[in-house]
Scaffold this active site. Sequence first.
Site, PDB file in Angstrom:
ATOM      1  N   GLU A 301       1.081  -1.171  -0.022  1.00 47.60           N
ATOM      2  CA  GLU A 301      -0.302   0.125  -0.143  1.00 47.60           C
ATOM      3  C   GLU A 301       0.728   1.367  -0.107  1.00 47.60           C
ATOM      4  O   GLU A 301       1.942   1.446   0.318  1.00 47.60           O
ATOM      5  CB  GLU A 301      -1.208  -0.251   0.903  1.00 47.60           C
ATOM      6  CG  GLU A 301      -0.005  -0.046   2.500  1.00 47.60           C
ATOM      7  CD  GLU A 301      -1.714  -0.080   3.711  1.00 47.60           C
ATOM      8  OE1 GLU A 301      -3.162  -0.363   3.011  1.00 47.60           O
ATOM      9  OE2 GLU A 301      -1.337  -0.576   4.795  1.00 47.60           O
ATOM     10  N   ILE A 302       0.688   2.242  -0.768  1.00 48.04           N
ATOM     11  CA  ILE A 302       0.863   3.749  -0.630  1.00 48.04           C
ATOM     12  C   ILE A 302       0.067   4.419  -0.414  1.00 48.04           C
ATOM     13  O   ILE A 302      -1.202   4.410  -1.215  1.00 48.04           O
ATOM     14  CB  ILE A 302       1.928   3.758  -1.770  1.00 48.04           C
ATOM     15  CG1 ILE A 302       2.626   2.825  -2.450  1.00 48.04           C
ATOM     16  CG2 ILE A 302       2.360   5.062  -2.280  1.00 48.04           C
ATOM     17  CD1 ILE A 302       2.629   3.154  -4.259  1.00 48.04           C
TER      18      ILE A 302
END
Length: 402
Positions: A301-302
Site C-alpha cells: 500500500e502507498i
Amino acid sequence: MQLSRKAYRLIALVGFVVVSTLIVRTIRNYSASPANVQKQSGALRIAGLKQQDSSSLSLNPLLEEVGEPDGILTHKDDTDRPRANATLLSLVRNSELRGIVATMRDVERTFNSKFNYPWTFFNDVPFTEEFKRRTQAMTKAPCRYELIPKDHWQMPPWINQDLVAVSGEILVEDNIMYAKQQSYHQMCRWNSGMFYKHPALNDVRWYWRIEPNTKYYCDIDYDVFRYMEDNDKTYGYVINIYDAPQSIRTLWPTAMEFVAQHPEYVNPNNAMQWLTDNEKRPNHNQIANGYSTCHFWSNFEIGDMDFFRSEAYDNYFEYLDHAGGFFYERWGDAPVHSIGLGLFLDKSKIHWFKDIGYLHMPYYNCPASKKCSGCHAGRFTDAGYLNPENCIDNFFKYAHAD
C-alpha cells in the site's frame, strides 16, 4: 462432559459480552438476521449513503498494454520538482533479514535507485548489527531502524485474557490461520492504527509499505509519491481479495455502531456498495454480518498518513481497538484499512497501481508491459482454485476508481 463444558464457556462468553462495555458482540453463530441487516441499513441511511448503478470490468485490464498512469508525473530527470515527504516502511523481524534483503534488491532496482527515498524499519525488539549492516548495504538511501514502543505493541490492558483464550479455540475450530499466535494479532493491530503514531513518522506524510519475501517485476520510472500528491490521491493498492469471514464476524457490525454515532464522518462519495456487496460471495456477506470481506491487500500500500491521522479514521480505529476484535477475533489491518477508506474517503482518491508488477505469495499483480519481466500478464495466482478470491472487478463495478 467435554461438550457441556464447551457450551458453558460459550454461554459465559456471550453473557460477558452483553454486559461488558468492552464489547465483542459475539464470537460465533452471530447470525445475519433480518433485524440486524435492517439495523445496519438504518445506520447507512443516517449517514446519507447512496447506491449507484455501475458496471463491472468485462475484460482483465492487465491483459491490455499497461503504461504509466495518466496525470502529472515526475521522472528522475525532473530536477525542478522536489521529492515528496515520504519513506519506504517495513515492519520486519531480525529473522526475516534474508527476505527483506531480497525485496530491497527488487525495490531498489525497479524504483528507489532513481529517487533515493529513505527506508524506515520497525521491530518490537532491537535490530541486530547484522540486520542494519546488510540492509544499509542494499541502498544508497538513508536507513532508519526504529523500536516500537511497548504500549504500541503489547496487548492493551482492557483485553480480557479469558475471552482471548476462549475465542482463540473458536478461531482454531474455524481453521483461521494464526488464530492463537498473539504476535500476529499484535501486528494486525499495529498496522491498523498504531504505525502512524510512531514518533519516527511524526513529520512524514507518505509511506510505501514493503514486506519481506515480496517480488517486484516492473521498472517504475516515475515518482509514485509525487504521483499521489500531484494527482490528489490518498491510497494506492495492487491487489483486491476476499478475507476469511470467520475471522471478522463482528468487524462490520462494530464499524456500523461507530458510523451510527458519527454519521458526519462518512464521505458522500464513499465506496459503500463495494463494502456491502452480497452478490458475488453471499456466504461471506452473511458470515461477516453485512460486509463483503473484499479488501485492499495491505502488504502493498502507498498511503497518505494524513488520512490515517484524521479525526474520522483515528477515532474509528480507537473504537475498534476498545471493542477487542484484534484479539478476540482476528481483525486484519487489510479489512480495517479498507472499511475506513471505503467509508471516510472520497473513492476517487483511491488508485490501482496496475503498472506495478508484484507478488506476495500466492497472489500476483501482473500487467502487460514492456517494463516488466518474469511476470505473466494477467496472472493472479499459480493455484487455480484461488482465482475466485480476486474481487478487484467488484471494486471497479461499484467504485469507478482509476
